[in-house]
Motif scaffolding. Structure first.
Motif, PDB file in Angstrom:
ATOM      1  N   PRO A  67       2.841  -4.593  13.212  1.00 37.60           N
ATOM      2  CA  PRO A  67       2.694  -3.463  14.144  1.00 37.60           C
ATOM      3  C   PRO A  67       3.669  -2.339  13.792  1.00 37.60           C
ATOM      4  CG  PRO A  67       2.811  -5.551  15.328  1.00 37.60           C
ATOM      5  CD  PRO A  67       3.174  -5.853  13.909  1.00 37.60           C
ATOM      6  N   SER A  68       3.184  -1.110  13.840  1.00 34.11           N
ATOM      7  CA  SER A  68       4.039   0.023  13.471  1.00 34.11           C
ATOM      8  C   SER A  68       5.236   0.152  14.409  1.00 34.11           C
ATOM      9  CB  SER A  68       3.222   1.321  13.486  1.00 34.11           C
ATOM     10  OG  SER A  68       2.603   1.515  14.746  1.00 34.11           O
ATOM     11  N   PHE A  69       5.076  -0.285  15.650  1.00 35.60           N
ATOM     12  CA  PHE A  69       6.203  -0.235  16.586  1.00 35.60           C
ATOM     13  C   PHE A  69       7.373  -1.068  16.059  1.00 35.60           C
ATOM     14  CE2 PHE A  69       8.635  -1.974  20.105  1.00 35.60           C
ATOM     15  CZ  PHE A  69       8.917  -0.848  20.861  1.00 35.60           C
ATOM     16  N   LEU A  70       7.068  -2.295  15.608  1.00 35.69           N
ATOM     17  CA  LEU A  70       8.127  -3.170  15.118  1.00 35.69           C
ATOM     18  C   LEU A  70       8.667  -2.705  13.771  1.00 35.69           C
ATOM     19  CD1 LEU A  70       6.648  -6.681  16.049  1.00 35.69           C
ATOM     20  CD2 LEU A  70       8.348  -5.329  17.287  1.00 35.69           C
ATOM     21  N   VAL A  71       7.778  -2.246  12.898  1.00 37.70           N
ATOM     22  CA  VAL A  71       8.215  -1.801  11.572  1.00 37.70           C
ATOM     23  C   VAL A  71       9.156  -0.606  11.691  1.00 37.70           C
ATOM     24  CG1 VAL A  71       7.463  -0.770   9.393  1.00 37.70           C
ATOM     25  CG2 VAL A  71       6.180  -2.677  10.383  1.00 37.70           C
ATOM     26  N   THR A  72       8.742   0.402  12.442  1.00 40.92           N
ATOM     27  CA  THR A  72       9.561   1.610  12.535  1.00 40.92           C
ATOM     28  C   THR A  72      10.807   1.382  13.386  1.00 40.92           C
ATOM     29  OG1 THR A  72       8.204   2.445  14.378  1.00 40.92           O
ATOM     30  CG2 THR A  72       7.607   3.137  12.150  1.00 40.92           C
ATOM     31  N   LEU A  73      10.754   0.423  14.305  1.00 48.13           N
ATOM     32  CA  LEU A  73      11.963   0.062  15.051  1.00 48.13           C
ATOM     33  C   LEU A  73      12.986  -0.547  14.104  1.00 48.13           C
ATOM     34  CD1 LEU A  73      13.307  -0.181  17.852  1.00 48.13           C
ATOM     35  CD2 LEU A  73      12.317  -2.479  18.021  1.00 48.13           C
ATOM     36  N   ALA A  74      12.505  -1.397  13.177  1.00 49.33           N
ATOM     37  CA  ALA A  74      13.403  -2.007  12.190  1.00 49.33           C
ATOM     38  C   ALA A  74      13.966  -0.970  11.225  1.00 49.33           C
ATOM     39  CB  ALA A  74      12.660  -3.102  11.424  1.00 49.33           C
ATOM     40  N   THR A  75      13.100  -0.103  10.716  1.00 52.64           N
ATOM     41  CA  THR A  75      13.585   0.910   9.775  1.00 52.64           C
ATOM     42  C   THR A  75      14.480   1.930  10.476  1.00 52.64           C
ATOM     43  OG1 THR A  75      11.519   2.162  10.081  1.00 52.64           O
ATOM     44  CG2 THR A  75      11.664   0.702   8.176  1.00 52.64           C
ATOM     45  N   MET A  76      14.263   2.153  11.761  1.00 53.24           N
ATOM     46  CA  MET A  76      15.152   3.047  12.504  1.00 53.24           C
ATOM     47  C   MET A  76      16.588   2.545  12.433  1.00 53.24           C
ATOM     48  SD  MET A  76      15.049   4.138  16.568  1.00 53.24           S
ATOM     49  CE  MET A  76      15.293   2.438  17.135  1.00 53.24           C
ATOM     50  N   GLY A  77      16.771   1.242  12.671  1.00 50.37           N
ATOM     51  CA  GLY A  77      18.108   0.675  12.596  1.00 50.37           C
ATOM     52  C   GLY A  77      18.654   0.650  11.186  1.00 50.37           C
ATOM     53  N   ALA A  78      17.799   0.261  10.221  1.00 47.87           N
ATOM     54  CA  ALA A  78      18.250   0.179   8.830  1.00 47.87           C
ATOM     55  C   ALA A  78      18.629   1.546   8.283  1.00 47.87           C
ATOM     56  CB  ALA A  78      17.148  -0.444   7.971  1.00 47.87           C
ATOM     57  N   VAL A  79      17.817   2.556   8.573  1.00 48.65           N
ATOM     58  CA  VAL A  79      18.090   3.908   8.074  1.00 48.65           C
ATOM     59  C   VAL A  79      19.322   4.501   8.751  1.00 48.65           C
ATOM     60  CG1 VAL A  79      17.183   6.269   7.967  1.00 48.65           C
ATOM     61  CG2 VAL A  79      15.701   4.337   7.429  1.00 48.65           C
ATOM     62  N   ALA A  80      19.496   4.221  10.036  1.00 47.30           N
ATOM     63  CA  ALA A  80      20.699   4.695  10.728  1.00 47.30           C
ATOM     64  C   ALA A  80      21.948   4.089  10.097  1.00 47.30           C
ATOM     65  CB  ALA A  80      20.621   4.332  12.212  1.00 47.30           C
ATOM     66  N   GLY A  81      21.881   2.803   9.752  1.00 50.69           N
ATOM     67  CA  GLY A  81      23.013   2.174   9.081  1.00 50.69           C
ATOM     68  C   GLY A  81      23.258   2.755   7.700  1.00 50.69           C
ATOM     69  N   LEU A  82      22.172   3.038   6.981  1.00 55.42           N
ATOM     70  CA  LEU A  82      22.306   3.626   5.650  1.00 55.42           C
ATOM     71  C   LEU A  82      22.914   5.027   5.729  1.00 55.42           C
ATOM     72  CD1 LEU A  82      21.773   3.430   2.625  1.00 55.42           C
ATOM     73  CD2 LEU A  82      19.445   4.263   3.046  1.00 55.42           C
ATOM     74  N   ALA A  83      22.528   5.790   6.737  1.00 55.20           N
ATOM     75  CA  ALA A  83      23.092   7.130   6.912  1.00 55.20           C
ATOM     76  C   ALA A  83      24.596   7.067   7.154  1.00 55.20           C
ATOM     77  CB  ALA A  83      22.398   7.837   8.071  1.00 55.20           C
ATOM     78  N   ARG A  84      25.032   6.063   7.873  1.00 53.25           N
ATOM     79  CA  ARG A  84      26.468   5.900   8.098  1.00 53.25           C
ATOM     80  C   ARG A  84      27.183   5.451   6.841  1.00 53.25           C
ATOM     81  NH1 ARG A  84      23.987   5.776  12.740  1.00 53.25           N
ATOM     82  NH2 ARG A  84      25.075   5.987  14.731  1.00 53.25           N
ATOM     83  N   GLU A  85      26.482   4.670   6.024  1.00 51.32           N
ATOM     84  CA  GLU A  85      27.085   4.145   4.803  1.00 51.32           C
ATOM     85  C   GLU A  85      27.201   5.216   3.715  1.00 51.32           C
ATOM     86  OE1 GLU A  85      28.907   1.121   2.618  1.00 51.32           O
ATOM     87  OE2 GLU A  85      28.260   1.105   4.716  1.00 51.32           O
ATOM     88  N   VAL A  86      26.278   6.168   3.711  1.00 49.23           N
ATOM     89  CA  VAL A  86      26.245   7.169   2.643  1.00 49.23           C
ATOM     90  C   VAL A  86      27.565   7.912   2.507  1.00 49.23           C
ATOM     91  CG1 VAL A  86      25.223   9.401   1.992  1.00 49.23           C
ATOM     92  CG2 VAL A  86      23.747   7.498   2.644  1.00 49.23           C
TER      93      VAL A  86
END
Length: 326
Positions: A131-150
């Motif tokens: 489901p796109s809800f679960l996929v984008t919820l997961a990538t929301m967290g992963a991308v937010a973490g990556l943005a902090r790591e950059v």
């Protein structure tokens, strides 16, 4: 009942009762909110040209993300990762320009970061069938973490004059560049949704995915494209933030998701797919910006603004659910 009887019965119903008023909620709401703040906050500068222009400028990133999200919802999907993509793309673009002093490379890197996130979302939604809800919820967290790591939670200043002019405070014939970006996004989005085969396929998939597949529409490709398009709109919004603020930070866009969803739903796009309105989404975005601006002039806090947006989303979703049941 014959067709003639049905026609007579229909004609007997007053014209105003045959109108689907839910299609005009955003127009009515826009007019009501504008008149309310014009009356109550007119003395505080609400009606000044500079303030009204500032509303459009401040909502430009929201407007562009709303245009992208219309296609996603119209296709029967959802994208919760756009806020995180804003920060990541802004940071990637800013770091690239800092290292290369090239606006073109910075813009390309920022948009590529968004496209990559959209591609990941699309692959997991279509090929892995999550489901796109679960996929984008997961990538929301992963991308937010990556943005902090950059950048290790550090802000990245942008000093490239060409970038700041094109994506920030520049003007063309006296019109602020951010206003022109909003207009361009609205025009392109409208033409693509209403005048192209891709737009028609997007609406067909959201209306009935099985029928769309039987009719030969490439469902997987279209869904990947709408999710990539949404992420790239968020990436562009991140670049506009970086240009207007002359820098990038991991907190950019973190509070935008609610505003974007509210703008799109209030604008008449269905949560269940098959129906989308670019004009409505743009007006919805301006409505949210006007609401925030008016509440600030009235002295309300950020928390109270968030509550107001939440109430608007609740009303809009209720109207959408009633339309679905009908």
């Amino acid at each position: 009942m014959t067709h003639t009887d049905a026609a007579v019965k229909t004609s007997a119903v007053p014209a105003w009762r045959r109108i689907n008023w839910r299609d005009y909620v955003v127009y009515i709401g826009f007019a009501v909110v504008f008149l309310f703040f014009a009356i109550t906050q007119g003395g505080n500068g609400f009606l000044t040209t500079s303030n009204l222009t500032n509303i459009v400028i401040q909502t430009a990133p929201i407007t562009i993300m709303a245009v992208g999200l219309v296609f996603v919802l119209a296709a029967g999907e959802i994208d919760l990762s756009i806020g995180s993509v804003v920060a990541l793309s802004a940071l990637v673009g800013a770091v690239t320009m800092r290292e290369t002093d090239s606006m073109l490379l910075g813009v390309a890197a920022g948009l590529a970061a968004g496209a990559a996130v959209g591609l990941v979302n699309g692959v997991f939604v279509t090929l892995v069938r999550l489901p796109s809800f679960l996929v984008t919820l997961a990538t929301m967290g992963a991308v937010a973490g990556l943005a902090r790591e950059v950048t290790g939670l550090q802000s990245v200043p942008v000093s490239n004059d060409a970038f700041l002019s094109f994506f920030g405070q520049g003007e063309i014939l006296g019109i602020p560049g951010l206003v022109l970006w909003s207009v361009a996004a609205a025009v392109v989005g409208y033409l693509v949704l209403r005048q192209t085969r891709y737009g028609a396929h997007t609406l067909a998939i959201g209306d009935n995915v099985a029928a769309a597949r039987v009719s030969g529409i490439k469902v997987i490709r279209v869904k990947i494209m709408v999710l990539m398009g949404s992420a790239m709109c968020a990436a562009l919004a991140g670049l506009l933030y970086a240009g207007r603020l002359q820098g990038a930070r991991y907190t950019l866009g973190e509070a935008d998701l609610m505003s974007v969803i509210a703008a799109v739903i209030v604008g008449g796009t269905s949560l269940f797919g098959g129906k989308g309105s670019i004009v409505g989404a743009v007006l919805g975005s301006l409505l949210m910006g006007m609401l925030n601006n008016g509440l600030i002039l009235a002295g309300l806090s950020v928390s109270q603004q968030m509550m107001a947006r939440g109430a608007i989303i609740l009303v809009a979703v209720s109207l959408s659910l009633r339309e679905r049941r009908s």
